[in-house]
Every structure is written in structure tokens, then in C-alpha cells.
Write an enzyme that holds these catalytic residues in place. Structure first.
Site, PDB file in Angstrom:
ATOM      1  N   GLU A 234      28.106  -1.277  37.156  1.00 27.92           N
ATOM      2  CA  GLU A 234      29.164  -0.658  36.337  1.00 27.92           C
ATOM      3  C   GLU A 234      28.936  -1.133  34.913  1.00 27.92           C
ATOM      4  O   GLU A 234      29.217  -2.292  34.597  1.00 27.92           O
ATOM      5  CB  GLU A 234      30.551  -1.100  36.811  1.00 27.92           C
ATOM      6  N   CYS A 268      35.543  -0.818  28.946  1.00 28.92           N
ATOM      7  CA  CYS A 268      34.408   0.103  29.137  1.00 28.92           C
ATOM      8  C   CYS A 268      34.859   1.544  28.932  1.00 28.92           C
ATOM      9  O   CYS A 268      34.116   2.369  28.425  1.00 28.92           O
ATOM     10  CB  CYS A 268      33.797  -0.099  30.515  1.00 28.92           C
TER      11      CYS A 268
HETATM   12  P1  NAD Z   1      27.148  -9.081  29.920  1.00 30.05           P
HETATM   13  O1  NAD Z   1      26.180  -8.118  30.484  1.00 30.05           O
HETATM   14  O2  NAD Z   1      26.768  -9.890  28.740  1.00 30.05           O
HETATM   15  O3  NAD Z   1      27.585 -10.148  31.029  1.00 30.05           O
HETATM   16  C1  NAD Z   1      28.163  -9.749  32.260  1.00 30.05           C
HETATM   17  C2  NAD Z   1      27.967 -10.851  33.291  1.00 30.05           C
HETATM   18  O4  NAD Z   1      26.581 -10.965  33.589  1.00 30.05           O
HETATM   19  C3  NAD Z   1      28.409 -12.246  32.843  1.00 30.05           C
HETATM   20  O5  NAD Z   1      29.058 -12.866  33.932  1.00 30.05           O
HETATM   21  C4  NAD Z   1      27.097 -12.937  32.532  1.00 30.05           C
HETATM   22  O6  NAD Z   1      27.142 -14.343  32.666  1.00 30.05           O
HETATM   23  C5  NAD Z   1      26.203 -12.334  33.594  1.00 30.05           C
HETATM   24  N1  NAD Z   1      24.756 -12.415  33.334  1.00 30.05           N
HETATM   25  C6  NAD Z   1      24.122 -12.541  32.149  1.00 30.05           C
HETATM   26  N2  NAD Z   1      22.779 -12.531  32.345  1.00 30.05           N
HETATM   27  C7  NAD Z   1      22.573 -12.380  33.674  1.00 30.05           C
HETATM   28  C8  NAD Z   1      21.409 -12.270  34.485  1.00 30.05           C
HETATM   29  N3  NAD Z   1      20.179 -12.306  33.973  1.00 30.05           N
HETATM   30  N4  NAD Z   1      21.576 -12.091  35.816  1.00 30.05           N
HETATM   31  C9  NAD Z   1      22.804 -12.030  36.357  1.00 30.05           C
HETATM   32  N5  NAD Z   1      23.948 -12.131  35.641  1.00 30.05           N
HETATM   33  C10 NAD Z   1      23.826 -12.310  34.310  1.00 30.05           C
HETATM   34  O7  NAD Z   1      28.463  -8.235  29.652  1.00 30.05           O
HETATM   35  P2  NAD Z   1      29.770  -8.689  28.884  1.00 30.05           P
HETATM   36  O8  NAD Z   1      29.450  -8.791  27.436  1.00 30.05           O
HETATM   37  O9  NAD Z   1      30.381  -9.862  29.578  1.00 30.05           O
HETATM   38  O10 NAD Z   1      30.752  -7.450  29.146  1.00 30.05           O
HETATM   39  C11 NAD Z   1      30.876  -6.372  28.294  1.00 30.05           C
HETATM   40  C12 NAD Z   1      30.139  -5.185  28.856  1.00 30.05           C
HETATM   41  O11 NAD Z   1      30.648  -4.876  30.144  1.00 30.05           O
HETATM   42  C13 NAD Z   1      30.332  -3.936  28.027  1.00 30.05           C
HETATM   43  O12 NAD Z   1      29.100  -3.264  27.889  1.00 30.05           O
HETATM   44  C14 NAD Z   1      31.289  -3.104  28.867  1.00 30.05           C
HETATM   45  O13 NAD Z   1      31.225  -1.721  28.634  1.00 30.05           O
HETATM   46  C15 NAD Z   1      30.861  -3.470  30.247  1.00 30.05           C
HETATM   47  N6  NAD Z   1      31.920  -3.168  31.204  1.00 30.05           N
HETATM   48  C16 NAD Z   1      31.745  -2.132  32.077  1.00 30.05           C
HETATM   49  C17 NAD Z   1      32.769  -1.779  32.971  1.00 30.05           C
HETATM   50  C18 NAD Z   1      32.626  -0.640  33.937  1.00 30.05           C
HETATM   51  O14 NAD Z   1      33.437  -0.535  34.850  1.00 30.05           O
HETATM   52  N7  NAD Z   1      31.644   0.236  33.787  1.00 30.05           N
HETATM   53  C19 NAD Z   1      33.961  -2.507  32.940  1.00 30.05           C
HETATM   54  C20 NAD Z   1      34.097  -3.537  32.023  1.00 30.05           C
HETATM   55  C21 NAD Z   1      33.068  -3.879  31.170  1.00 30.05           C
END
Ligand code: NAD
Length: 478
Positions: A234, A268
Site C-alpha cells: 500500500e 496517502c
Molecule cells: P517509508 O517507506 O519511509 O517507511 C515505511 C516503513 O518501512 C517504516 O516502518 C520503515 O521503517 C520501513 N522500512 C524502511 N526501509 C525498509 C526496508 N528496506 N525494508 C523493510 N522496511 C523498511 O514510508 P513513510 O515515510 O513512513 O510513510 C509515508 C508514505 O506512506 C507515503 O508515501 C504515503 O503515501 C504512504 N502511505 C500509503 C498508504 C496506503 O494505504 N496506500 C497509507 C499511508 C501511507
């Protein structure tokens, strides 16, 4: 931010100060915790759905008791109050909704004769993935840690959750609610940590639900492919709204504003681009600017005002960059337009922008802030083309005088969910299945019934009830 080899320092979004530290789960802890969850999972699955519902209801009671503690921790994590209240109160409703739906969804369909070989009865056993990993972002830290966890648990899976390192304070009160329900604590663990912990978790689970950015989503998808497990991704969005000439312009302006500024745009499903029929463009803009001007920053009192701080300081830099890039290319901010610093936090007032075009980052890249770039269109074709001119395809909104007209436009849009005569309805309405388009995601729908059934593998039982085996080697394969 890692301040020592083994501790992560956390910034407070209202003060800008580091006021919290935690130790991330390392590979040996992840291995030990996930092994324990795996050991407990068969008994959890054998408990049956009624038993699991009872355990989740007991957990719900603990969550309700912990409401204040969860609210205070989330307030410190995110700096906003209104959305914190909504987020904490959404969790008991999420549990109730899935507890009500799970029993029917977990019933295997009745055995029936095969249409191709009628002497063979076709039956099924639904088998949960033993252990689901959930990796969540910082924008709705609690809700997005549990939105997939609750249906996975009810499906009979164990779950290991890895929340964002940006907003980890809620983990302590959440873990206390889990510990208070031992049957749940056996199959649900929350592992604090940053990217390394998330990456290590993927190697220890049987399916992964990831909510976050496209860049990390790609890494998670690749790691899941290597581990040969399904990944439900997502990801981000750049949601468009289309306001047709027939729309109720005042209503459209209100909905676009709230769809863009809720959670200070850090959602999002935030509207990030608004296309308006030129015939109503001036009236729409007038209403939007008027309404945007009434929005107050929730500073200094988090409970007074509509808009909280930017949670993640790096996000404030991205928002500033999008505004600067647009202004340098000829855009004009009618409201807001700058990062305000109050008490060490970064704040952005609703920023209505005009003279924008698709050469600007603000129309192409996810801003994740309360920016409302508005662009006029002359024909429906142009509106659909502009809305679809994006790498993203999460959701969208259409405002029109008739449902028929709105449906016709919605059919043309490359997006997984389209709110009609409202905006960002997927933030509240979880019943409708939807699939992301383009870079916004991959895998079965989190919403609607498949939000639970995607955690089940279907084992087919093919029962030959005839007197002799099927002579397929004579008839040849069907
Ligand atoms: P991010 O991708 O930076 O981090 C998300 C999670 O991934 C964190 O817990 C982080 O620690 C973890 N992570 C980082 N590197 C990783 C790796 N290599 N392997 C596994 N996990 C890892 O995202 P963010 O900045 O925390 O969130 C914002 C983003 O989330 C925005 O792009 C937003 O649109 C998206 N989002 C999407 C939805 C949806 O339902 N589509 C909902 C909410 C947020």
C-alpha cells in the site's frame, strides 16, 4: 535518526527536540520473537473464529481502557490532536467490524460437484499463512499498524508488527494492552525498529503487508520475491480531484479542502491536485481561498485549531521544495506557501496554488502536505488526461451535478477508489474492495472482504465419489 550503535533518537514534531530513545529489535530478537509466534499459531488457528473473536474483544476492552495513554503517546509522536482522537477511536471499530464479518468470510464454500468431472466433488480447506509481517508508516502510526493486523489475526495468522521509527512512542501503551490478553500476546508482537528491522522481519514471515513510500515498497517487494512470500503493498498517491461545471462548487471546495488538509496533508489518500472546469474555476477558487483562510494551525494548544505540525522534518523539506519549484516556474500561492516554525516544529497553512502545470513537482510527486494546486480544464477529455498523467493511481474524487456524469468520469480514471461528490472517503469507508493502479500498490485489496481472505490459502480437496478412478490418461487432460 540513530544516535548510538544500538539506540534510535526520536524528534518531537511540536518542539523539534529529541525527547525519546528506543532500542530497535535486532536480527536475533526478531528470530526469537517470530519463532515464538510460529509456535503459538497452530493453537490460535485451532481455536476457531469464535474463540479468536472472544480474544480480540478482550483486547478491545484493554484498548478502550488505555485510550488516554494511547492518545498521549500518539500526540507526542505526531503533534496533532484531532486526528489522534479519531485514530485511537477507530481501532475498536476496526476490531468490531472484522469480528462481525470474519465468521462468514472464514466459512469454506460448500462442497459441489465439479462441472468438468461431475463424479468429483470439489471442496476446500482455508489455511491461514502462519505468520504475517506488518510494516507501517508514521502518518497514522497506530491505525496503519493494526489495519491489516486485525483481519490477519482473525483469519488465524500470527502477526509481527514493525511500526515506523519516526513515531514509536505509542508502542509502549499498545504493547501493554497486548500483554494484558495472554492468548493474544502469544500470537501478536510489536517489534520497534527502523528499516533494518523491517528488512530483517521479511525473512522471518510468510506474507508481508507494507504501507509506506514507493521507494521502500520496491525494496520490500524485491525482498519478498527473494523470500518467495506474497507482499501486499500500500504505497503513495498523488490523488486528483475533478470538479465538473455542473458540480455544487461550494460543496466541492469544502470537500477538496478537508481532503487536502486532514492530518496536514500527511495521508496517502490526500487530494494533491485539483482540476476545475474553467466555467466554474473562478467561483471554485473564491470559495476555496475563503475556506482555506479560516483554517487555524493547532498551535500552541493542540486541541485548538484544525491543522497539526508536519510530523517528519524531512517531509517539511519536501513540501518546501515543491512550493519553491512551482513558484520558480510561475506558480502563485493564494494562501499559505511557506514553512512556519513554531516552537521548533514545522507547520504549513493550507496552500492554494494557481498557474500550476505538470512540469512542476507539485503536480507530479507526492507532497504529503496541505498543498492545493488548482488547474482549469476546458473539456472532459482534458480533465481525464490530466488526472491520469501521473505515476500514481491510489484514489481520486469527482464532483458533478449528477451521479451519472460523475460515474462516467470515474470510469475513465486510473485509480483504485473514487469518491463521488466527496473527497478521501477511503479514510473512513473500509467496506469496498479496491486495487491500486500504477505505483500506488500491489497485491489483494486491504479494503472489503479480501482484506481478510487474502491471508488464507485455499487448499482444494478433489474427492472422487465414483466407483473407479478417473481415466484421465485415456480421455486426456481437460
Ligand atoms: P517509508 O517507506 O519511509 O517507511 C515505511 C516503513 O518501512 C517504516 O516502518 C520503515 O521503517 C520501513 N522500512 C524502511 N526501509 C525498509 C526496508 N528496506 N525494508 C523493510 N522496511 C523498511 O514510508 P513513510 O515515510 O513512513 O510513510 C509515508 C508514505 O506512506 C507515503 O508515501 C504515503 O503515501 C504512504 N502511505 C500509503 C498508504 C496506503 O494505504 N496506500 C497509507 C499511508 C501511507
Amino acid at each position: 535518526m540513530v544516535d548510538t550503535a544500538d539506540r534510535i533518537a526520536v524528534r518531537n514534531p511540536r518542539t523539534g527536540q529529541v525527547d525519546y530513545h528506543f532500542t530497535p529489535a535486532d536480527p536475533s530478537r526478531i528470530a526469537a520473537v517470530t519463532a515464538g509466534l510460529r509456535q503459538a499459531q497452530p493453537a490460535w488457528a485451532a481455536l476457531g473464529v469464535a474463540g479468536r473473536v472472544a480474544v480480540l474483544q478482550a483486547w478491545k476492552a484493554e484498548l478502550v481502557k488505555a485510550r488516554d495513554a494511547l492518545q498521549q503517546a500518539l500526540l507526542a509522536d505526531t503533534g496533532r490532536w484531532r486526528e489522534t482522537v479519531l485514530e485511537v477511536d477507530a481501532v475498536p471499530r476496526l476490531i468490531d467490524r472484522w469480528c462481525a464479518e470474519a465468521p462468514a468470510l472464514l466459512e469454506a464454500p460448500p462442497a459441489r460437484p465439479s462441472r468438468i468431472v461431475p463424479s468429483v466433488a470439489v471442496d476446500a480447506i482455508l489455511t491461514p499463512y502462519p505468520l504475517v509481517g506488518v510494516i507501517s508508516p508514521w502518518n497514522f502510526p497506530l491505525l496503519l499498524s493494526l489495519i491489516d493486523t486485525v483481519p490477519a489475526l482473525l483469519a488465524g495468522c500470527a502477526a509481527a508488527v514493525k511500526p515506523s521509527e519516526v513515531t514509536p512512542r505509542f508502542i509502549e501503551p499498545l504493547a501493554a494492552t497486548i500483554a494484558a490478553v495472554p492468548d493474544l500476546a502469544a500470537v501478536l508482537a510489536v517489534l520497534p525498529g527502523a528499516g533494518a528491522t523491517g528488512a530483517a522481519l521479511i525473512g522471518n514471515v510468510d506474507a508481508v503487508c507494507f504501507t509506506g513510500s514507493v521507494a521502500t515498497g520496491r525494496k520490500v517487494g524485491e525482498a519478498a520475491a527473494k523470500a518467495f512470500i506474497p507482499a501486499f503493498l500500500e504505497l503513495g498517491g498523488k490523488d486528483p480531484a475533478i470538479v465538473m461545471a455542473s458540480a455544487d462548487v461550494d460543496r466541492a471546495a469544502s470537500a477538496c479542502l478537508s481532503g487536502s488538509i486532514s492530518n496536514a496533508g500527511q495521508a496517502c489518500q490526500s487530494l494533491e491536485r485539483i482540476y476545475v472546469d474553467r466555467r466554474v474555476y473562478a467561483a471554485f477558487l473564491e470559495a476555496l481561498v475563503l475556506k482555506a483562510g479560516r483554517i487555524r494551525l493547532a498551535w500552541p494548544d493542540p486541541a485548538q485549531g484544525e491543522i497539526g505540525p508536519i510530523i517528519f522534518d524531512r517531509q517539511a523539506e519536501i513540501i518546501a521544495d515543491h512550493v519553491t519549484d512551482a513558484v520558480s516556474k510561475g506558480a502563485k500561492c493564494l494562501t499559505g506557501g511557506k514553512i512556519e516554525r513554531h516552537g521548533g516544529g514545522a507547520w504549513v497553512a493550507p496552500t492554494v496554488m494557481v498557474n500550476v502545470n505538470h512540469d512542476m513537482k507539485v503536480m507530479r510527486e507526492e507532497s504529503f502536505g496541505p498543498l492545493l494546486p488548482v488547474m482549469p480544464f476546458d473539456t472532459e477529455e482534458e480533465a481525464a488526461r490530466l488526472a491520469n498523467d501521473s505515476d500514481y493511481g491510489l484514489s481520486a474524487a469527482v464532483f458533478a451535478g449528477s451521479e451519472e456524469e460523475a460515474r462516467a468520469m470515474a470510469a475513465r480514471l486510473e485509480a483504485g477508489a473514487i469518491s463521488i461528490n466527496d473527497a478521501a472517503l477511503t479514510a473512513m469507508v473500509y467496506d469496498a474492495e479496491k486495487n491500486s493502479f500504477k505505483l500506488s500498490g500491489l497485491g489483494g485489496s486491504r479494503m472489503g472482504p479480501s482484506g481478510l481472505t487474502r491471508f488464507l490459502r485455499r487448499k482444494a480437496l478433489l474427492i472422487n465419489r465414483a466407483d473407479s478412478p478417473s481415466p484421465w490418461w485415456i480421455a486426456g487432460p481437460a
